[in-house]
Design a protein around this motif. Structure first.
Motif, PDB file in Angstrom:
ATOM      1  N   VAL A  86       0.643  -1.234  -0.153  1.00 23.63           N
ATOM      2  CA  VAL A  86      -0.059  -0.429   0.005  1.00 23.63           C
ATOM      3  C   VAL A  86       0.868   1.022   0.306  1.00 23.63           C
ATOM      4  N   ALA A  87       1.928   1.209   0.763  1.00 23.49           N
ATOM      5  CA  ALA A  87       2.939   2.840   1.067  1.00 23.49           C
ATOM      6  C   ALA A  87       3.265   2.116  -0.501  1.00 23.49           C
ATOM      7  N   GLN A  88       3.846   1.641  -1.161  1.00 22.74           N
ATOM      8  CA  GLN A  88       4.046   1.794  -2.476  1.00 22.74           C
ATOM      9  C   GLN A  88       3.161   2.674  -3.887  1.00 22.74           C
ATOM     10  N   VAL A  89       1.787   2.022  -3.828  1.00 22.64           N
ATOM     11  CA  VAL A  89       0.974   2.614  -4.280  1.00 22.64           C
ATOM     12  C   VAL A  89       0.647   3.820  -3.835  1.00 22.64           C
ATOM     13  N   LYS A 123      -7.217  -0.351  -2.829  1.00 19.70           N
ATOM     14  CA  LYS A 123      -8.156   0.397  -3.680  1.00 19.70           C
ATOM     15  C   LYS A 123      -8.558   1.112  -2.606  1.00 19.70           C
ATOM     16  N   LYS A 124      -8.715   1.310  -1.376  1.00 18.62           N
ATOM     17  CA  LYS A 124      -9.016   1.785   0.135  1.00 18.62           C
ATOM     18  C   LYS A 124      -8.073   3.210   0.385  1.00 18.62           C
ATOM     19  N   ALA A 125      -6.875   2.852  -0.270  1.00 24.08           N
ATOM     20  CA  ALA A 125      -5.849   3.542   0.512  1.00 24.08           C
ATOM     21  C   ALA A 125      -6.235   4.327  -1.089  1.00 24.08           C
ATOM     22  N   LEU A 131      -5.927  -0.876 -10.897  1.00 24.59           N
ATOM     23  CA  LEU A 131      -5.678  -1.901 -10.361  1.00 24.59           C
ATOM     24  C   LEU A 131      -6.087  -3.580 -11.298  1.00 24.59           C
ATOM     25  N   LYS A 132      -4.171  -3.602 -11.686  1.00 25.19           N
ATOM     26  CA  LYS A 132      -4.663  -4.936 -13.389  1.00 25.19           C
ATOM     27  C   LYS A 132      -3.053  -5.776 -12.153  1.00 25.19           C
ATOM     28  N   ALA A 133      -3.972  -6.844 -11.428  1.00 27.66           N
ATOM     29  CA  ALA A 133      -3.067  -7.569 -11.070  1.00 27.66           C
ATOM     30  C   ALA A 133      -3.944  -9.661 -11.616  1.00 27.66           C
TER      31      ALA A 133
END
Ligand code: V47
Length: 361
Positions: A86-89, A123-125, A131-133
């Motif tokens: 999440v931090a990277q996103v 997605k919350k952050a 989001l391609k995953a």
């Protein structure tokens, strides 16, 4: 009528006939593919602002082409936490990324819920991020490990916030080749079923093809024909309601793995493959010349041989760079734009579904 003309007329040729396209000289093939790409996109070359995140390299599978997995030649196992991801996103989003591309090794350590919690947390952050995953190989791995059924995995992913699927894990569909390069991983029929089901849910995905190893030209043609077959219900114009967005030929990187391939396909062979993809895959909107495996220069040249997309800025990439690709630290958007412009094209920043965001002409 000659084979090229028949192919351009969208006739249903056999795999053998399509393979004969390789016998044309590079200029004839290139011109034909370029004419088609110009009809669709003129001088536009697409790219996006994205970030690759590869949560772990601890893998239950043993693909021989892979240099990324910690169980192969890579001595540095790692595992990211949801907080780290999440931090990277967040930091990539703050630098302009509009997409995160999250694909992982097939870790025996993460639980099923871990994946869903991770997608929800991303997605919350940053709700705006695309989001391609999850490659079809990961979907298949989770299905088999947790006995979910791939349909359920796909539904859970979508509900947890996955917007589209990347094209990884396809390798080469021929099962004899798969036995040598990626035995035990998702089989070709299941890879195609998973994408087909995702498309029927109204979602988009990509399709890759790993080439330049032990496969031959007929295997590549067979691979493309199977993709064309499952794409037949989707339109090339105004897609976005299911189906493949892009076909991505991934050039095999030969370092630090167990395939032991010394010969590299020639530039001509690579460009012919891209040109044939544009001609044969007449129902897939975009052909991506993925700069991370082709190198930026060849990816630019490929834009005159049927490709219309470079992929993105990437920021950080661990899978192909482990095999020798120069994508470890991505490329900045200024360089991407000037490379495209210097070659006489119009750089277009796109979103993940190929809506045009900004022209840098
Ligand atoms: O499936 C692994 C490939 C893929 C090597 O959908 C290698 O937009 C070359 O799926 N040499 C994963 N390739 C990456 C992937 C991807 C990448 C970029 C864009 C998209 C998209 C998807 O990486 C694997 C495998 O085929 N790979 N090892 C190697 N040595």
């Amino acid at each position: 009528m000659d084979i090229l003309q028949k192919a351009l007329n969208h006739e249903n040729l056999s795999a053998k006939e399509f393979s004969a396209l390789y016998d044309y000289d590079i200029y004839t093939l290139g011109q034909a593919a370029d004419a088609r790409r110009k009809e669709l996109y003129g001088k536009k070359v697409f790219f996006n602002m994205n970030r690759h995140i590869n949560p772990t390299n601890i893998c239950a599978d043993v693909c021989r082409f892979c240099a990324f997995s910690a169980s192969r030649k890579n001595p540095n196992p790692y595992e990211m936490s949801i907080d780290e991801i999440v931090a990277q996103v967040i930091s990539s989003y703050n630098r302009g990324a509009k997409e995160v591309h999250i694909v992982s090794a097939h870790s025996p350590n993460y639980s099923y819920e871990w994946y869903l919690d991770m997608f929800r947390a991303v997605k919350k952050a940053v709700p705006q991020i695309h989001l391609k995953a999850m490659t079809a190989a990961e979907v298949d791995y989770l299905d088999r490990k947790f006995q979910k059924g791939y349909q359920r995995v796909l539904e859970d992913m979508a509900n947890a916030g996955v917007d589209s699927m990347p094209g990884g894990g396809a390798e080469i569909f021929d099962e004899e080749v798969r036995k040598v390069i990626c035995k035990g991983k998702v089989n070709s029929i299941r890879w195609l079923e998973i994408h087909n089901h995702w498309h029927q849910m109204g979602k988009m995905s990509n399709a890759t093809m790993l080439f330049g190893h032990i496969e031959n030209r007929e295997h590549r043609i067979d691979h493309m024909l199977r993709l064309r077959a499952i794409q037949q219900d989707y339109s090339i114009v105004n897609a976005r309601k299911g189906g493949f967005n892009a076909f991505i030929p991934l050039l095999y990187q030969n370092q630090n793995n167990f395939l032991n391939i010394k010969e590299h396909p020639s530039g001509q062979e690579i460009l012919k493959t891209i040109a044939i993809a544009r001609i044969l895959l007449d129902n897939i909107p975009h052909i991506k010349a993925y700069w991370a495996t082709l190198g930026i220069n060849l990816a630019i040249v490929a834009q005159e041989f049927g490709a219309d997309d470079m992929d993105g800025t990437i920021e950080n990439e661990s899978i192909q760079s482990a095999g020798g690709a120069k994508s470890k630290n991505g490329i900045n958007s200024e360089d991407m734009i000037s490379q495209i412009k210097d070659a006489g094209f119009e750089p277009i920043e796109r979103d993940s579904l190929y809506q045009e965001l900004r022209s840098f002409a």
